[in-house]
Design a protein around this motif. Structure first.
Motif: not given
Length: 154
Positions: A29-46
């Motif tokens: 689903r490239p129309d929905v999901y951006a091809d990015i590095d999830l290091m930034i987007g993944y909320d690990f601390d929570s």
């Protein structure tokens, strides 16, 4: 193989697991999901400090080979809906080399235990229609379809 709560030093292993799932989503689903590095987007601390969020890992010889993260959602504010406590599976991923060994089931069971302890009425998740393996896994684990999201591209 053991199931345990996520720890701060699990970040690198979990990042690799989450990227496997994200790549599948980007590919289908490239129309929905951006091809990015999830290091930034993944909320690990929570996952480490939020009382309404938890993550469990499957560990094999000191390496995280599976993860399941779960969040307790706030009750709906609509007068049309009954107030209930929903535990939402945010991520459930098993390394591609470790699938079909019962690891996903163990992670799901641990999430279910935690959800019950938190007073959840149901355990819910969203799975994409293209992900047939996940659909089969969740159905075999006893989950039922509740609703469908339909779309028409314009």
């Amino acid at each position: 193989m053991r199931i345990r709560p996520v720890l701060q030093n699990d970040f690198e292993d979990l990042h690799k697991l989450v990227c496997q799932v994200h790549s599948l989503h980007v590919e289908n689903r490239p129309d929905v999901y951006a091809d990015i590095d999830l290091m930034i987007g993944y909320d690990f601390d929570s996952l480490l400090c939020d009382d309404n969020a938890k993550a469990f890992v499957a560990e094999d010889n000191g390496r995280c080979v599976g993860v399941c993260s779960i969040t307790i959602l706030p009750p709906p504010k609509s007068p049309l809906l009954k107030s209930r406590t929903v535990a939402h599976i945010e991520k459930l991923c098993v390394d591609a080399n470790y699938r079909k060994q019962g690891i996903g089931n163990k992670l799901l069971q641990e999430a279910e235990i935690w959800a019950k302890e938190k007073g959840a009425d149901s355990l819910e998740l969203i799975v994409w229609a293209f992900n047939r393996d996940a659909l089969t896994f969740y159905k075999n684990a006893g989950m039922k379809e509740r609703s469908f999201v339909m779309e028409q591209k314009l």
